[in-house]
Design a protein around this motif. Sequence first.
Motif, PDB file in Angstrom:
ATOM      1  N   GLU A   1      35.368  57.146  25.497  1.00  0.00           N
ATOM      2  CA  GLU A   1      36.653  56.805  24.904  1.00  0.00           C
ATOM      3  C   GLU A   1      37.583  56.222  25.962  1.00  0.00           C
ATOM      4  N   ILE A   2      38.490  55.354  25.533  1.00  0.00           N
ATOM      5  CA  ILE A   2      39.523  54.839  26.432  1.00  0.00           C
ATOM      6  C   ILE A   2      40.594  55.915  26.565  1.00  0.00           C
ATOM      7  N   THR A   3      40.740  56.443  27.790  1.00  0.00           N
ATOM      8  CA  THR A   3      41.693  57.530  28.012  1.00  0.00           C
ATOM      9  C   THR A   3      42.958  57.077  28.733  1.00  0.00           C
ATOM     10  N   ALA A   4      42.924  55.878  29.300  1.00  0.00           N
ATOM     11  CA  ALA A   4      44.133  55.289  29.887  1.00  0.00           C
ATOM     12  C   ALA A   4      43.973  53.783  29.889  1.00  0.00           C
ATOM     13  N   SER A   5      45.061  53.076  29.632  1.00  0.00           N
ATOM     14  CA  SER A   5      45.001  51.626  29.560  1.00  0.00           C
ATOM     15  C   SER A   5      46.384  51.053  29.813  1.00  0.00           C
ATOM     16  N   GLY A   6      46.477  50.061  30.685  1.00  0.00           N
ATOM     17  CA  GLY A   6      47.769  49.450  30.935  1.00  0.00           C
ATOM     18  C   GLY A   6      47.748  48.602  32.184  1.00  0.00           C
ATOM     19  N   GLN A   7      48.917  48.186  32.635  1.00  0.00           N
ATOM     20  CA  GLN A   7      49.022  47.368  33.824  1.00  0.00           C
ATOM     21  C   GLN A   7      48.634  48.179  35.057  1.00  0.00           C
TER      22      GLN A   7
ATOM     23  N   LYS B   1      44.526  61.902  28.004  1.00  0.00           N
ATOM     24  CA  LYS B   1      44.600  60.612  27.322  1.00  0.00           C
ATOM     25  C   LYS B   1      45.988  60.021  27.504  1.00  0.00           C
ATOM     26  N   VAL B   2      46.054  58.866  28.143  1.00  0.00           N
ATOM     27  CA  VAL B   2      47.327  58.217  28.422  1.00  0.00           C
ATOM     28  C   VAL B   2      47.212  56.761  28.031  1.00  0.00           C
ATOM     29  N   MET B   3      48.019  56.321  27.103  1.00  0.00           N
ATOM     30  CA  MET B   3      48.047  54.911  26.711  1.00  0.00           C
ATOM     31  C   MET B   3      49.394  54.335  27.094  1.00  0.00           C
ATOM     32  N   LEU B   4      49.399  53.212  27.783  1.00  0.00           N
ATOM     33  CA  LEU B   4      50.617  52.617  28.271  1.00  0.00           C
ATOM     34  C   LEU B   4      50.794  51.260  27.623  1.00  0.00           C
ATOM     35  N   ASP B   5      52.037  50.948  27.254  1.00  0.00           N
ATOM     36  CA  ASP B   5      52.287  49.617  26.720  1.00  0.00           C
ATOM     37  C   ASP B   5      52.512  48.648  27.860  1.00  0.00           C
ATOM     38  N   LYS B   6      52.775  47.392  27.536  1.00  0.00           N
ATOM     39  CA  LYS B   6      52.900  46.365  28.566  1.00  0.00           C
ATOM     40  C   LYS B   6      54.047  46.649  29.535  1.00  0.00           C
ATOM     41  N   GLY B   7      55.016  47.420  29.093  1.00  0.00           N
ATOM     42  CA  GLY B   7      56.125  47.754  29.957  1.00  0.00           C
ATOM     43  C   GLY B   7      55.907  49.004  30.772  1.00  0.00           C
ATOM     44  N   GLY B   8      54.749  49.651  30.603  1.00  0.00           N
ATOM     45  CA  GLY B   8      54.446  50.836  31.374  1.00  0.00           C
ATOM     46  C   GLY B   8      54.926  52.114  30.741  1.00  0.00           C
ATOM     47  N   ASN B   9      55.344  52.055  29.456  1.00  0.00           N
ATOM     48  CA  ASN B   9      55.833  53.245  28.770  1.00  0.00           C
ATOM     49  C   ASN B   9      54.691  53.967  28.071  1.00  0.00           C
ATOM     50  N   LYS B  10      54.736  55.305  28.073  1.00  0.00           N
ATOM     51  CA  LYS B  10      53.710  56.091  27.392  1.00  0.00           C
ATOM     52  C   LYS B  10      53.898  56.044  25.915  1.00  0.00           C
TER      53      LYS B  10
ATOM     54  N   ILE C   1      38.989  46.773  44.277  1.00  0.00           N
ATOM     55  CA  ILE C   1      38.885  45.950  43.073  1.00  0.00           C
ATOM     56  C   ILE C   1      39.972  46.340  42.083  1.00  0.00           C
ATOM     57  N   LEU C   2      40.234  47.631  41.949  1.00  0.00           N
ATOM     58  CA  LEU C   2      41.328  48.069  41.088  1.00  0.00           C
ATOM     59  C   LEU C   2      42.637  47.428  41.522  1.00  0.00           C
ATOM     60  N   ASN C   3      42.824  47.275  42.826  1.00  0.00           N
ATOM     61  CA  ASN C   3      44.087  46.753  43.365  1.00  0.00           C
ATOM     62  C   ASN C   3      44.309  45.276  43.067  1.00  0.00           C
ATOM     63  N   ILE C   4      43.238  44.502  42.827  1.00  0.00           N
ATOM     64  CA  ILE C   4      43.438  43.074  42.547  1.00  0.00           C
ATOM     65  C   ILE C   4      43.498  42.798  41.042  1.00  0.00           C
ATOM     66  N   SER C   5      43.317  43.822  40.232  1.00  0.00           N
ATOM     67  CA  SER C   5      43.296  43.623  38.784  1.00  0.00           C
ATOM     68  C   SER C   5      44.710  43.517  38.218  1.00  0.00           C
ATOM     69  N   ASP C   6      44.815  42.864  37.061  1.00  0.00           N
ATOM     70  CA  ASP C   6      46.077  42.833  36.323  1.00  0.00           C
ATOM     71  C   ASP C   6      46.224  44.089  35.470  1.00  0.00           C
ATOM     72  N   GLU C   7      45.108  44.493  34.873  1.00  0.00           N
ATOM     73  CA  GLU C   7      45.118  45.657  33.994  1.00  0.00           C
ATOM     74  C   GLU C   7      43.917  46.541  34.300  1.00  0.00           C
ATOM     75  N   ILE C   8      44.065  47.837  34.061  1.00  0.00           N
ATOM     76  CA  ILE C   8      43.000  48.806  34.292  1.00  0.00           C
ATOM     77  C   ILE C   8      42.757  49.581  33.006  1.00  0.00           C
ATOM     78  N   ILE C   9      41.484  49.753  32.694  1.00  0.00           N
ATOM     79  CA  ILE C   9      41.086  50.544  31.526  1.00  0.00           C
ATOM     80  C   ILE C   9      40.217  51.690  32.028  1.00  0.00           C
ATOM     81  N   LEU C  10      40.563  52.900  31.667  1.00  0.00           N
ATOM     82  CA  LEU C  10      39.807  54.076  32.074  1.00  0.00           C
ATOM     83  C   LEU C  10      38.993  54.599  30.900  1.00  0.00           C
ATOM     84  N   LEU C  11      37.673  54.699  31.113  1.00  0.00           N
ATOM     85  CA  LEU C  11      36.772  55.275  30.115  1.00  0.00           C
ATOM     86  C   LEU C  11      36.362  56.677  30.555  1.00  0.00           C
TER      87      LEU C  11
END
Length: 242
Positions: A210-216, A233-242, A196-206
Amino acid sequence: MLELKDISFARDNKQILNHIDLKIDNSKLVCITGPNGSGKSTLAKIIMGILTPDSGTILLDGQDITHKNITERAKLGIGFAFQQPVRFKGLTVKDLIEISAGNSLKLAEACDYLSDVGLCAKDYLNREISNSLSGGELKRIEIAMLAAKKSKLTVFDEPEAGIDLWSFNSLISVFEKMHTEIQNSSIVIISHQEKILNISDEIILLADGEITASGQKEDVLPLLLKQTTRPCKVMLDKGGNK
């Protein structure tokens, strides 16, 4: 678009969600994952209106729905699949699919929704939603209902629970079909499953509420697969940058 602003929720003196900020854009398939007890199902229930946050704001296409109940949110276009599907005694499978669709369906249309989730229509269309159906059968029927509903936003809370491997693989195809065929709609899936993770556009890790990772998907999935200890804790922008 669904937007959660500064959402917090506690129960029995335990902080379950802690200042959650989250945006889910239209036409996205988003997977929310994380360890058991991280707050995933609580977050799903808050989105649907089953639970009310202690603080924060929920917006759907700019409209404040924070204090709207589950019925009001359903009318606004939010659909929800429970971990343990509800039984509707006195109604048949065909009745439920037509209620979800909002109109009468041709027999072939109803059959298509059932066959997509791996059920033989002639064996199920006229069956009552009763104790004669297993949990796995009910889960697949519920997913067929939501496919027929074509909601603006559909939330699946661990759809793989109680599903056998063959049926699970067919459900992946259902989610992909909903994602491509229902225009301007969004899908949120609470899941641990890599498929299911593999078919997603974006993944959010709780983790720990708390949201500890978020991005494409391409940026977050490798981080999840490498992690063997508590996530940083890792937050990624739409381009995949930390």
